[in-house]
Design a protein around this motif. Structure first.
Motif, short mmCIF file in Angstrom:
data_model
loop_
_atom_site.label_atom_id
_atom_site.label_comp_id
_atom_site.label_asym_id
_atom_site.label_seq_id
_atom_site.Cartn_x
_atom_site.Cartn_y
_atom_site.Cartn_z
N ARG A 101 66.57 71.50 35.48
CA ARG A 101 65.77 72.71 35.68
C ARG A 101 66.49 73.66 36.63
N PRO A 102 66.13 74.95 36.64
CA PRO A 102 66.78 75.90 37.54
C PRO A 102 66.69 75.44 39.00
N GLY A 103 67.84 75.47 39.68
CA GLY A 103 67.92 75.06 41.07
C GLY A 103 68.20 73.58 41.28
N GLU A 104 68.15 72.80 40.22
CA GLU A 104 68.35 71.35 40.36
C GLU A 104 69.84 71.03 40.51
N ILE A 105 70.13 70.12 41.43
CA ILE A 105 71.51 69.72 41.70
C ILE A 105 72.01 68.80 40.59
N VAL A 106 73.18 69.13 40.06
CA VAL A 106 73.84 68.30 39.05
C VAL A 106 74.70 67.25 39.75
N ASP A 107 75.50 67.70 40.69
CA ASP A 107 76.30 66.78 41.51
C ASP A 107 76.77 67.50 42.76
N ALA A 108 77.25 66.71 43.69
CA ALA A 108 77.82 67.24 44.93
C ALA A 108 79.04 66.40 45.26
N ASP A 109 80.14 67.06 45.50
CA ASP A 109 81.39 66.38 45.80
C ASP A 109 81.82 66.71 47.23
N LEU A 110 82.08 65.67 48.01
CA LEU A 110 82.50 65.82 49.39
C LEU A 110 84.00 65.67 49.48
N ALA A 111 84.66 66.64 50.10
CA ALA A 111 86.11 66.59 50.30
C ALA A 111 86.39 66.65 51.79
N PHE A 112 87.00 65.59 52.31
CA PHE A 112 87.38 65.53 53.71
C PHE A 112 88.85 65.89 53.82
N ASN A 113 89.19 66.77 54.73
CA ASN A 113 90.54 67.30 54.86
C ASN A 113 91.42 66.37 55.68
N ALA A 114 91.78 65.23 55.10
CA ALA A 114 92.62 64.24 55.78
C ALA A 114 94.08 64.68 55.82
N LEU A 115 94.43 65.74 55.09
CA LEU A 115 95.80 66.25 55.15
C LEU A 115 96.04 67.01 56.46
N GLN A 116 95.01 67.62 56.98
CA GLN A 116 95.17 68.46 58.16
C GLN A 116 94.51 67.87 59.42
N PHE A 117 93.53 66.98 59.26
CA PHE A 117 92.79 66.46 60.41
C PHE A 117 92.78 64.93 60.41
N ALA A 118 92.74 64.36 61.61
CA ALA A 118 92.61 62.91 61.77
C ALA A 118 91.15 62.58 62.04
#
Length: 173
Positions: A101-118
């Motif tokens: 339905r309108p506004g419903e989340i299909v998916d969410a992807d989390l990306a952690f910037n391990a290339l630049q941060f520890a």
């Protein structure tokens, strides 16, 4: 928003997790960040890491799979610790045989910037300047559940996650 039929919410982490954390505590920190939200009294959320590991994982919008990646080079924004790409629909839509339905989340992807941060965990110390992975995960999983940023500076969902572990726990906001 998430609809009740989307529960339990699960996520899949890329095979290697954080490339600098070899003791598995990165996977625990992610699960604990997710669990902060499922432990809120009166909120009906459930789920967590489904145990599936593929690698390297790429954040693919609209695939109805919540991915967590430390290795997708296209998912990084310079100077940003992590980001959650939330895909939702604007009108009635069918994806993979499921109606959204309108506004419903299909998916969410989390990306952690391990290339630049520890990142560090309770058992893995990445040294001075490292960011607490569980605190950042708690914030990013808030976005997976459909929350935006808060204007309250000490709130987990404030747009800037400070160093330290204080954002691991949720406040009244």
């Amino acid at each position: 928003f998430l609809s009740p039929d989307q529960l339990p919410v699960t996520f899949q982490t890329d095979l290697d997790g954080d490339p600098r954390i070899a003791d598995g505590s990165d996977f625990d920190a992610l699960q604990n960040g997710f669990a902060a939200w499922t432990a809120v009294p009166g909120v009906d959320l459930a789920g967590g890491d489904d145990g599936t590991r593929s690698g390297p994982a790429n954040a693919v919008s609209g695939d109805a799979r919540n991915s967590v990646t430390f290795s997708d080079p296209d998912g990084y924004i310079p100077g940003v610790l992590g980001v959650t790409f939330v895909t939702y629909v604007l009108e009635d839509t069918v994806i993979g045989g499921r109606a959204y339905r309108p506004g419903e989340i299909v998916d969410a992807d989390l990306a952690f910037n391990a290339l630049q941060f520890a990142f560090s965990t309770d058992t893995h110390d990445a040294g001075p300047g490292a960011w607490d992975l569980q605190a950042l995960a708690t914030h990013e999983f808030g976005h997976l559940f459909g929350l935006s940023h808060s204007s309250i500076p000490d709130a987990t969902m404030f747009y800037v996650v400070p160093r330290g572990t204080s954002f691991r726990t949720l406040g009244e906001d």
